[in-house]
Write a protein that holds these residues in place. Structure first.
Motif, short mmCIF file in Angstrom:
data_model
loop_
_atom_site.label_atom_id
_atom_site.label_comp_id
_atom_site.label_asym_id
_atom_site.label_seq_id
_atom_site.Cartn_x
_atom_site.Cartn_y
_atom_site.Cartn_z
N LEU A 47 0.83 -1.21 0.00
CA LEU A 47 0.00 0.00 0.00
C LEU A 47 0.87 1.26 0.00
O LEU A 47 0.60 2.21 -0.74
N ASN A 83 -5.26 3.30 4.87
CA ASN A 83 -4.56 3.49 3.60
C ASN A 83 -5.33 2.91 2.42
O ASN A 83 -5.18 3.39 1.30
N ILE A 84 -6.13 1.89 2.67
CA ILE A 84 -6.99 1.37 1.60
C ILE A 84 -8.01 2.43 1.20
O ILE A 84 -8.29 2.63 0.01
N LEU A 87 -6.20 5.04 -0.83
CA LEU A 87 -5.89 4.52 -2.16
C LEU A 87 -7.13 4.54 -3.05
O LEU A 87 -7.06 4.94 -4.22
#
Length: 228
Positions: A47, A83-84, A87
């Motif tokens: 990530l 962080n997903i 993203l």
């Protein structure tokens, strides 16, 4: 463990069995947590790479490399989830930024090749230089369009999330030239150039004598002398 269903059979042997089973489960949990932490760190590393986060900020991955417990696993899972989301909200920006990065790198490589004056001044046709020139011209056409769309996407993202969009540790927006500022600088340069040209023209008119007038004046003086 079947003896647990019969309370009357609780004895030292049963206690020992329970202790052994408990230790086995603790060991299994510990091994499972270690495996999960390693997997989580690998996932978080991927990530970070996708988001172009510099390694100097990978604190959660780098700290406590020899310690494995539930608290570390929980922190990793929380960081992964965050962080997903980042993203998913910035895939368009990252795709454009990556395309721009590749084009800029290629353009820099071509600039080095095209800087060879000997080849440029050579009269012989060089298909390699011709191909490079065409490729550089193609990049010069693509790059402004990508940068314009990228600026628009970044500004929208920063307004929505009220924070800077970072790429390799730097605010990405500051690395992209503003076409409006470029036009303003061009207009300023043109205005300055015109102003300097006007001044130069006025100076020349003031310093350079009028040849026609001088010629006429000279002729008149000659005629007057002849008459005398």
């Amino acid at each position: 463990l079947n003896s647990l269903e019969q309370p009357k059979l609780y004895n030292k042997k049963t206690v020992k069995l329970l202790e052994n089973e408990l230790n086995r489960l603790k060991l299994q949990v510990s091994e499972n947590i270690k495996t999960l932490i390693v997997e989580s760190k690998n996932q978080l590393t991927n990530l970070y790479n996708e988001l172009h986060i510099p390694e100097s900020e990978w604190c959660l991955i780098q700290q406590d490399e020899d310690i494995f417990n539930e608290d570390i696993l929980t922190n990793l899972k929380t960081e992964i989830e965050m962080n997903i989301k980042i993203l998913n909200s910035s895939r368009t920006i990252l795709d454009l930024a990556n395309k721009r990065k590749v084009l800029c790198q290629k353009k820099a490589e071509l600039d080095v090749v095209m800087a060879d004056k000997n080849k440029l001044l050579s009269r012989a046709f060089d298909p390699f230089m011709f191909t490079n020139m065409n490729e550089r011209n193609s990049i010069a056409k693509k790059l402004p369009k990508i940068e314009a769309e990228l600026r628009k996407q970044i500004i929208c993202w920063e307004n929505n999330y009220n924070k800077h969009f970072l790429y390799d540790g730097t605010r990405l927006l500051t690395t992209i030239p503003d076409p409006n500022a470029r036009r303003e600088r061009s207009f300023f340069r043109d205005s300055l150039s015109n102003h300097q040209n006007n001044l130069s023209t006025k100076e020349n008119n003031f310093l350079v004598p009028n040849v026609r007038k001088m010629s006429l004046s000279g002729n008149n003086n000659n005629n007057n002398n002849n008459n005398n």
